[in-house]
Design an enzyme around this catalytic site. Structure first.
Site, PDB file in Angstrom:
ATOM      1  CB  CYS A  67      15.334   7.611  14.940  1.00 18.38           C
ATOM      2  SG  CYS A  67      13.479   7.797  15.175  1.00 18.38           S
ATOM      3  CG  HIS A  78      11.188  10.148   4.869  1.00 26.56           C
ATOM      4  ND1 HIS A  78      10.086   9.675   5.691  1.00 26.56           N
ATOM      5  CD2 HIS A  78      11.265   9.342   3.975  1.00 26.56           C
ATOM      6  CE1 HIS A  78       9.561   8.564   5.156  1.00 26.56           C
ATOM      7  NE2 HIS A  78      10.156   8.278   3.996  1.00 26.56           N
ATOM      8  CD  GLN A 110      11.330   8.280  -1.311  1.00 23.93           C
ATOM      9  OE1 GLN A 110      11.856   7.414  -1.862  1.00 23.93           O
ATOM     10  NE2 GLN A 110       9.874   7.993  -1.175  1.00 23.93           N
TER      11      GLN A 110
END
Length: 353
Positions: free
Chosen positions: A73, A169, A171
């Protein structure tokens, strides 16, 4: 898209990708972090011919923190995080606990939105396009690193997959070798090209699937289908209709259409098991041609490879997971409980109204 590169307190790179060209990113990482030290090492298995990354420092990585301590965040007041600014659109930074580092490659984290409670499927078309642009930019940048031969953009979603941070998210892994799965595709591609006098295997597969019963959805520039030999209970492959080797080679028409098609796919995945079910865990994996030499695959060039995304879930039915047990883990032979034709039918049934 505006791109702003900065450094975190321990020296790692962080890049903001913004929708507005006038956004200013000058926040400083105020955490008292020491320089990052990793122990990543790539070891080759002589019997199987593949590689294993040994990264003992990852034992200490952040594990299921409470939402108000999420490191992905944006920073708010005295609550400091991996992102120094108080807001962001998309941000990419070097992983603090990388599986690959230095001469062994590089690992990055891609935060899709600052909204902790969202998912990729909740993004707007404009936001999803920005993520695509960030994936493309990182593929370009990482491909120029001396140690990198292949760039892999992916998202793990859900605790069932092993995700330790709930923030939306993904990667990016930049490998110092061609991955085993890609090598298998290249070998099949080379064998088909030789056997047919030059035909492309990816083109043949896409043509066959588009003419069959496993198509899930189709746009002008993209097509999604459940493959004939799907390994996972619900697995969809998404291809641009014009074959390109990587994200860099997509034309503007394909880039424009991608967000609509991909967001629809993700939203269908969340409806597979019916109302009231928890969000569907999944892995979304981009397959791109390696940037290294392909001399081990006679007659194959980078342009023969077909960029595509593979999206699949480990959930086989409501409340039950597909475990990789004896046959899958011991012999790499998958056993699928859901016929691919039925999976495709279900994914068509749950189309958005």
């Amino acid at each position: 898209m505006k791109k702003t590169s900065t450094r975190l307190a321990d020296g790692r790179e962080l890049i903001y990708y913004d929708l507005r060209d006038d956004t200013v990113r000058d926040a400083v990482d105020r955490r008292p972090l020491e320089r990052t030290h990793t122990t990543s090492e790539v070891r080759r298995d002589e019997l199987l011919g593949d590689a294993v990354a040994v990264a003992s420092h990852r034992q200490g990585r952040t594990y299921h923190p409470p939402a108000d301590e999420c490191p992905l965040c944006p920073t708010q007041g005295d609550r400091l995080s991996e992102i120094p600014d108080s807001s962001y659109d998309v941000v990419v930074f070097e992983n603090r606990f990388p599986s690959l580092a230095g001469d062994s490659g590089r690992c990055e984290v891609v935060c899709f939105t600052s909204d902790h409670d969202a998912s990729f499927a909740d993004l707007t078309v404009e936001q999803a396009r920005l993520v695509l642009d960030a994936w493309t930019d990182r593929t370009s940048e990482l491909s120029h690193l001396p140690a990198v031969e292949q760039v892999f953009c992916f998202e793990n979603r859900g605790a069932e997959i092993g995700v330790t941070l709930g923030h939306p998210h993904g990667q990016i892994y930049a490998y110092p070798f061609t991955t085993p799965r890609t090598a298998l595709m290249l070998r099949s591609l080379a064998a088909h090209k030789e056997a047919t006098g030059g035909d492309n295997l990816f083109d043949a597969v896409l043509e066959r699937e588009l003419a069959g019963e496993r198509v899930v959805l189709e746009g002008e520039h993209w097509a999604a289908f459940v493959p004939y030999a799907a390994h996972w209970p619900y697995e969809v492959h998404l291809y641009p209709k014009r074959r390109v080797p990587d994200l860099l080679a997509l034309d503007e028409a394909a880039r424009t259409e991608f967000p609509q098609v991909y967001l629809e796919l993700l939203r269908r995945f969340d409806r597979i098991f019916g109302e009231g079910e928890p969000p569907t865990p999944y892995i979304a994996a981009w397959h791109q041609a390696p940037f290294g030499a392909l001399e081990d695959f006679e007659g194959v060039t980078r342009d023969d490879f077909a960029l595509h995304l593979e999206l699949f879930t480990v959930r086989r039915t409501s409340g039950k997971l597909k475990f990789l047990a004896g046959s899958e883990s011991g012999m790499s032979v998958f056993i699928n409980d859901v016929p691919p034709e039925r999976a495709a039918e279900r994914l068509r049934e749950v189309a958005s109204s």
